[in-house]
Motif scaffolding. Sequence first.
Motif, short mmCIF file in Angstrom:
data_model
loop_
_atom_site.label_atom_id
_atom_site.label_comp_id
_atom_site.label_asym_id
_atom_site.label_seq_id
_atom_site.Cartn_x
_atom_site.Cartn_y
_atom_site.Cartn_z
N GLY A 182 -11.84 3.51 0.16
CA GLY A 182 -11.45 2.20 -0.35
C GLY A 182 -10.85 1.33 0.73
N LYS A 184 -8.53 -2.49 1.54
CA LYS A 184 -7.66 -3.57 1.05
C LYS A 184 -7.67 -4.68 2.08
N GLU A 191 -4.58 -8.90 0.11
CA GLU A 191 -4.64 -8.26 -1.20
C GLU A 191 -3.54 -7.22 -1.34
N TYR A 193 -3.89 -4.56 -3.70
CA TYR A 193 -4.48 -3.32 -4.18
C TYR A 193 -5.70 -2.92 -3.35
N THR A 195 -9.41 -1.47 -3.14
CA THR A 195 -10.61 -1.44 -3.98
C THR A 195 -11.49 -0.29 -3.50
N ARG A 231 -4.43 -0.12 -11.19
CA ARG A 231 -4.57 -1.43 -11.82
C ARG A 231 -5.74 -1.46 -12.80
N ASN A 234 -11.16 0.65 -10.58
CA ASN A 234 -11.51 0.73 -9.16
C ASN A 234 -10.47 0.12 -8.22
N GLN A 235 -9.23 -0.07 -8.71
CA GLN A 235 -8.19 -0.62 -7.85
C GLN A 235 -6.87 0.12 -8.05
N LYS A 237 -2.63 0.72 -6.12
CA LYS A 237 -1.62 0.39 -5.12
C LYS A 237 -0.92 1.67 -4.68
#
Length: 340
Positions: A182, A184, A191, A193, A195, A231, A234-235, A237
């Motif tokens: 992923g 960010k 951003e 979060y 992804t 979140r 697919n996101q 933190k």
Amino acid sequence: MLIDFNNLNINKLSFDTEFEKKVKIFLEEWFSKKTEVHVQTSGSTGIPKIFEIEKKKMVNSAVMTCNFLGLKEGDTALLCLPVEYISGKMMIVRSIERKLRLKITDPSLKPIENLEEEVDFCAMTPLQVENSLDKLHLIKNLIIGGAAVSESLKNKILKMNLDNSSRIFETYGMSETLSHIGLKQLMPEQEEYFTVFENVTISLDDRGCLKIFAPNVNGEVLQTNDLVEIRNENQFKFLGRIDNVINSGGAKIFPETLEALVKKDIPGEAIFVGLPDESLGQKLILIIEGEESDEVRRKISEIPFEKNFHKPKEIIFIKEIPRTPNGKVNRMKLYKSINL
């Protein structure tokens, strides 16, 4: 050195430096009949280990990154990471898979100081980026990994006022996910979060730690010790590692969260640790890399910590914070050196 993977002939290339020779060894391993390659972990969260990875899964990982960034055949990439680790190996595999032109420069704290022309893609550690700010405008797509990107570095990047054609991302991953799963974005928009890539599933265990299922790169569900906030599907933190959590007087403290807050106001590295304490269990200590400074102490005293117990009970200045060979803070070694 430049390797054009659209027109590759290893025998005609001249591998002169020790690093270039390591690249050659990996290329020979990659183009051999073996279906797996050897990868070494960094050792930042435990004892370094070597394990084997299927080449086809490395290719799958390369495809995900190249597709996400929109890299195409003939684009130029820059390798400036050690090839002992997955990060350096994957830069080569991405170049092979997408038929990129790969520039090779010895890993150092200032890997692009002699770069004079634009490259389409590069991966660096936060320390390398910190020492390369004046040349970042030459990189169209930069991914930063190996350690968390500090708030102070994010602010420095934002102040660069880079053209919107330059994109900078922080990565999330580990050796077992074949680099990252992923990204960010930090520039042109910042951003909050990460992804995850397509076909990557994320969930939480009962501790609140991230579980990853990325069948294209690893057939097992990977259980991390990373505390996260999810979140959506697919996101997520990143909050901190559960094994770094400090229990002070019954309160759980996430050091990485506090470090991000502190680094907004002070330069350099700052690490929170918990040292044994008879009344609190663990006493919150802030370790600053650099010379003793009343000005830094003043700035820390003015930081608006959310909780009173987030304020460090003691601030220790040390000349150098120990790091692993690829630049990550070695918390275990740091803890042992302070808790003598």
